[in-house]
Scaffold this motif. Sequence first.
Motif, PDB file in Angstrom:
ATOM      1  N   ARG A 334     -19.411  41.572  64.009  1.00 34.71           N
ATOM      2  CA  ARG A 334     -19.350  42.130  65.144  1.00 34.71           C
ATOM      3  C   ARG A 334     -17.743  41.872  65.781  1.00 34.71           C
ATOM      4  N   GLY A 335     -17.620  40.768  65.843  1.00 36.29           N
ATOM      5  CA  GLY A 335     -16.191  40.398  66.255  1.00 36.29           C
ATOM      6  C   GLY A 335     -14.966  41.139  65.197  1.00 36.29           C
ATOM      7  N   ALA A 336     -15.366  41.141  64.285  1.00 37.18           N
ATOM      8  CA  ALA A 336     -14.266  41.763  63.292  1.00 37.18           C
ATOM      9  C   ALA A 336     -14.411  43.331  63.222  1.00 37.18           C
ATOM     10  N   GLY A 337     -15.387  43.998  64.097  1.00 37.22           N
ATOM     11  CA  GLY A 337     -15.134  45.512  64.239  1.00 37.22           C
ATOM     12  C   GLY A 337     -16.569  45.997  63.662  1.00 37.22           C
ATOM     13  N   PHE A 338     -17.466  45.499  62.952  1.00 38.49           N
ATOM     14  CA  PHE A 338     -18.304  46.166  62.376  1.00 38.49           C
ATOM     15  C   PHE A 338     -19.354  46.822  63.255  1.00 38.49           C
ATOM     16  N   THR A 339     -19.751  48.148  62.894  1.00 42.39           N
ATOM     17  CA  THR A 339     -20.648  48.542  63.890  1.00 42.39           C
ATOM     18  C   THR A 339     -22.165  48.443  63.371  1.00 42.39           C
ATOM     19  N   ALA A 340     -23.248  48.783  64.476  1.00 44.44           N
ATOM     20  CA  ALA A 340     -24.554  48.914  64.193  1.00 44.44           C
ATOM     21  C   ALA A 340     -24.790  49.904  63.104  1.00 44.44           C
ATOM     22  N   ALA A 341     -24.033  50.758  62.789  1.00 46.57           N
ATOM     23  CA  ALA A 341     -24.470  51.806  61.819  1.00 46.57           C
ATOM     24  C   ALA A 341     -24.057  51.441  60.386  1.00 46.57           C
ATOM     25  N   GLU A 342     -23.097  50.153  60.517  1.00 43.55           N
ATOM     26  CA  GLU A 342     -22.818  49.346  59.239  1.00 43.55           C
ATOM     27  C   GLU A 342     -23.501  48.256  58.747  1.00 43.55           C
ATOM     28  N   MET A 343     -24.173  47.667  59.786  1.00 40.40           N
ATOM     29  CA  MET A 343     -24.785  46.434  59.482  1.00 40.40           C
ATOM     30  C   MET A 343     -26.411  46.500  59.470  1.00 40.40           C
ATOM     31  N   GLY A 344     -26.903  45.823  58.494  1.00 44.90           N
ATOM     32  CA  GLY A 344     -28.245  45.827  58.344  1.00 44.90           C
ATOM     33  C   GLY A 344     -28.860  44.587  57.819  1.00 44.90           C
ATOM     34  N   ALA A 345     -30.283  44.258  57.995  1.00 40.59           N
ATOM     35  CA  ALA A 345     -30.911  43.295  57.439  1.00 40.59           C
ATOM     36  C   ALA A 345     -32.072  43.724  56.856  1.00 40.59           C
ATOM     37  N   TYR A 346     -32.469  43.111  55.501  1.00 41.05           N
ATOM     38  CA  TYR A 346     -33.627  43.216  54.733  1.00 41.05           C
ATOM     39  C   TYR A 346     -34.582  42.369  55.368  1.00 41.05           C
ATOM     40  N   ILE A 347     -36.042  42.959  55.725  1.00 45.28           N
ATOM     41  CA  ILE A 347     -36.833  41.920  56.012  1.00 45.28           C
ATOM     42  C   ILE A 347     -38.124  42.164  54.985  1.00 45.28           C
ATOM     43  N   LEU A 348     -38.734  40.842  54.621  1.00 47.38           N
ATOM     44  CA  LEU A 348     -39.781  40.827  53.543  1.00 47.38           C
ATOM     45  C   LEU A 348     -40.840  41.294  54.114  1.00 47.38           C
ATOM     46  N   PHE A 349     -41.605  42.189  53.177  1.00 42.76           N
ATOM     47  CA  PHE A 349     -42.988  42.712  53.791  1.00 42.76           C
ATOM     48  C   PHE A 349     -44.015  42.104  52.550  1.00 42.76           C
ATOM     49  N   GLY A 350     -45.119  41.589  52.662  1.00 46.88           N
ATOM     50  CA  GLY A 350     -46.362  41.554  51.824  1.00 46.88           C
ATOM     51  C   GLY A 350     -46.015  40.426  50.867  1.00 46.88           C
ATOM     52  N   ALA A 351     -45.262  39.490  51.202  1.00 48.64           N
ATOM     53  CA  ALA A 351     -45.127  38.225  50.079  1.00 48.64           C
ATOM     54  C   ALA A 351     -46.609  37.563  50.315  1.00 48.64           C
ATOM     55  N   PRO A 352     -46.862  36.782  49.414  1.00 49.12           N
ATOM     56  CA  PRO A 352     -48.156  35.808  49.451  1.00 49.12           C
ATOM     57  C   PRO A 352     -48.146  35.031  50.616  1.00 49.12           C
ATOM     58  N   GLU A 353     -49.325  35.121  51.460  1.00 44.60           N
ATOM     59  CA  GLU A 353     -49.261  34.325  52.808  1.00 44.60           C
ATOM     60  C   GLU A 353     -48.630  34.792  53.942  1.00 44.60           C
ATOM     61  N   GLN A 354     -47.611  36.023  53.739  1.00 49.03           N
ATOM     62  CA  GLN A 354     -47.084  36.236  55.022  1.00 49.03           C
ATOM     63  C   GLN A 354     -47.852  37.379  55.735  1.00 49.03           C
TER      64      GLN A 354
END
Length: 433
Positions: A334-354
């Motif tokens: 964010r400090g470097a100027g990246f916006t919400a439209a450019e940044m994302g995170a992968y969230i795992l779904f359905g792993a064993p015992e998750q």
Amino acid sequence: MPCVLLVNPWIDDFAAYDLWARPLGLLTVGAWLERAGADVQLLDCLAREVWGGTHRRFGTGKYVAAPIPPPPALGGVPRRYRRYGAPEAAIIEFLDRLHPPDYILITCLMTYWYPGAFAAARLLRRRYPKAVIILGGVYAFLCPEHARAAGLFDHILPHKDPDALARRLGAITRLPLTANPGRAVYHLYGTPLRHAAWLTGVGCPYRCDYCATPLMYPGLIRKSPADLVAELDEITMVTGARDIAFYDDALLADSEKHFQPFLESWLARGRFVRFHLPNAVHARWLTPDLCALMRRTGFTTIRLGMESLAQDLQSRSGFKVSADEMERGVAALRGAGFTAAEMGAYILFGAPEQTLAQTLADLEYAHRLGLQVSLAAYSPIPGTPDFTRSLVDWPQLADEPLLQNNTLTIVRRAVDYQVARRRMLALNRRRLA
Ligand code: SF4
């Protein structure tokens, strides 16, 4: 000199989207073969520049596709099954323009994509009965016995170590193959490309229980910053692509010795391309200096591999990222100027015992940091500790790679997935509003 045909086959699946993909392993082996004097040709059944498809932002897009009947093992799955890539008639016409090959080298990435590779092998065997057909790629590495049992290939190459692979392929083709330097031979497309995929190295210092990378590459292998600049010069010149995607598994490891000097040299070249990180990077290695440099060099799509901050999943991924590290990494971006439209995170779904509760907590957490969130459905990968855990509930996975498809995780946990997906969409709408 022998003539070699490199083949990136169709994808048979419930879903596929071209997120800057290219068959990098195959293209790199093509460079070894050319250097040894072979006449190398390429059939990439997925190249949208050759076969058409729809084009979306930054060089991504949809492959051409046609519905096909699912194989019996996937018969009851309530999703449409498709063959992604060129129609067979167009491929036959394309082959008419090539020299008849002595060797055919077919790759296959996902274990559950083997039907596309098998279909390509059958077609090419009919067409070139005397050619030697060889299978490589991640499927050949993870499921060599399954591939061998098909009886479609003269040789299976279950190697990921570049030197071992070069030795074995050299013995088959009787060519003096060496693995270094290993650059992808993009000129074989013979046409301008909308995008290029790229690797600055392979391997990862972590050993997450759900990931195949530690099985394939015991350590990190990196190209030098000077080689990287020269290679990127060549790729952009040969392809004309202005969108370049990094597919490294640990791009930012030791970035002060590797990635940062490369970016500084590339910046000094004064050439413009957009860079994308579809394979995600580790938040813990994002510093303010590095993020500022990434901003200046044209990074446009930033994805972080968060997966889950739940304690048990963290312990199964070597604690690769903590909440503190996520927060510092996102602050640096964010400090470097990246916006919400450019940044994302992968969230795992359905792993064993998750649990669903863990996934929802992870989605909320990443959203609070200002990130777009994407669910990454778990795919059981043979040889990993999570695969062994998955076998407890689902023993058939061991014999049938088609069942390793991540769509089946979504189907098996449909109710949970709908809840998580609705939450993801609602959070992203709010983020981008
Ligand atoms: S950090 Fe990423 S690439 Fe490395 S082992 Fe874990 S999931 Fe695989």
